[in-house]
Design a protein around this motif. Structure first.
Motif, PDB file in Angstrom:
ATOM      1  N   THR A 126       0.830  -1.206   0.000  1.00 57.17           N
ATOM      2  CA  THR A 126       0.000   0.000   0.000  1.00 57.17           C
ATOM      3  C   THR A 126       0.864   1.256   0.000  1.00 57.17           C
ATOM      4  OG1 THR A 126      -1.729  -1.182   1.210  1.00 57.17           O
ATOM      5  CG2 THR A 126      -1.823   1.232   1.225  1.00 57.17           C
ATOM      6  N   SER A 184      -4.973   2.332  -1.947  1.00 58.20           N
ATOM      7  CA  SER A 184      -5.500   1.206  -1.182  1.00 58.20           C
ATOM      8  C   SER A 184      -5.691   0.005  -2.092  1.00 58.20           C
ATOM      9  CB  SER A 184      -6.846   1.590  -0.547  1.00 58.20           C
ATOM     10  OG  SER A 184      -7.791   1.838  -1.566  1.00 58.20           O
ATOM     11  N   PRO A 185      -5.714  -1.230  -1.534  1.00 58.00           N
ATOM     12  CA  PRO A 185      -5.933  -2.412  -2.354  1.00 58.00           C
ATOM     13  C   PRO A 185      -7.234  -2.375  -3.133  1.00 58.00           C
ATOM     14  CG  PRO A 185      -5.152  -3.006  -0.160  1.00 58.00           C
ATOM     15  CD  PRO A 185      -5.454  -1.554  -0.133  1.00 58.00           C
TER      16      PRO A 185
END
Length: 309
Positions: free
Chosen positions: A110, A116-117
């Motif tokens: 990250t 963000s994923p």
């Protein structure tokens, strides 16, 4: 706990009477320093359905194992016995460490990508759709070009100088995620280590050589190895070994070798003719290697076709 840190010898993990090498550094040492090749039997990541290019573990020929152990280069490990049944507390502690490592890797990913994923997943899906549309457009253009070529009177097709270039492929970035290599606390090979072939035989994990023919193969293998040769399996060329003057990655085999249990071992004329013809067709000389079990010596006789044409 493993004893590899204190023992410089190569650890050969024995299971079902076969010796495996799992450490890539040991594999490199066996090939570069001891001139033994072995055979890779493990699948590679993302290529698990092919059997042409294989990876670790490496399985050694029984003759290679005997040579390494007798020369003091390696020891035999009873691999099934080295695994200790872990307690529930140990499994829970190991599981918690694995979760911490996974969280650490996710945080590193990250931080490196700055997103963000979930957002990354959406971006990846969007890029995948764009690439698919580009491929479909390129395929449609190629089909149109083929149709125009079929209808053209001339058989030579010269593309226009103003033709649009093919779409450029996107360069994939790489993110390095640190990952530690941990050893299981419930693996202990110090109590099942064997420094000699006889000790391994008494423990029931190894049985080679067990007869005259196997002793002859070990003796011939050692004799050729001591002359600086590399050996590989020779069943495809009608012998016991293929004999290389250097690393098989750089040289072709010069000989195919057959092991005879005695220097006076009898051969039929048809066998001699077959060895000679097969060696000539495959551009090799055929070695007949006679083992003297009393003197522990090897005598060599080469067969090849000559004087024709």
């Amino acid at each position: 706990m493993s004893t590899e840190a204190s023992d410089p010898r190569i650890h050969l993990r024995v299971a079902n009477k076969k010796a495996y090498v799992w450490d890539v550094e040991d594999i490199a040492t066996i090939r570069s320093k001891h001139r033994l090749c072995g055979v890779f039997t493990g699948t590679l990541p993302h290529l698990s359905q092919q059997n042409l290019f294989l990876g670790v573990p490496m399985v050694l020929l029984p003759e290679e194992v005997v040579l390494l152990v007798e020369n003091g280069f390696a020891v035999l490990i009873d691999d099934p016995k080295a695994h200790i049944q872990p307690s529930v507390a140990e499994l829970q502690r190991w599981n918690s460490k694995e979760k911490e490592l996974a969280q650490f890797q996710l945080s590193q990913l990250t931080t490196a990508l700055g997103t963000s994923p979930a957002v990354m997943s959406e971006e990846a899906i969007k890029k995948r759709k764009e690439r698919e549309l580009k491929r479909q457009a390129a395929a449609a253009k190629a089909a149109e070009a083929q149709g125009a070529l079929a209808e053209a009177d001339s058989s030579i097709f010269t593309p226009s100088e103003n033709a649009a270039p093919p779409p450029a492929t996107e360069t994939q970035y790489t993110v390095v995620i640190p990952a530690s290599s941990t050893s299981f606390e419930w693996y202990n090979d110090s109590t099942c280590l064997h420094s000699s072939i006889q000790s391994a035989k008494e423990a029931g994990i190894w049985e080679y050589p067990s007869n005259l023919h196997e002793r002859a193969k070990c003796g011939v293998f050692r004799g050729l190895w001591e002359q600086g040769m590399y050996m590989g399996g020779g069943i495809k060329f009608g012998g016991d070994y293929l004999v290389y003057p250097g690393d098989p990655l750089r040289y072709h085999a010069h000989f195919s070798a057959t092991v005879l249990e005695s220097p006076t071992f009898s051969l039929t004329p048809m066998e001699i003719v077959a060895h000679g013809r097969l060696g000539t067709v495959t551009k090799k000389s055929h070695l007949l290697c006679g083992w003297d079990d009393g003197k522990k010596e090897v005598s060599y006789l080469s067969i090849e076709w000559a004087g024709f044409g």
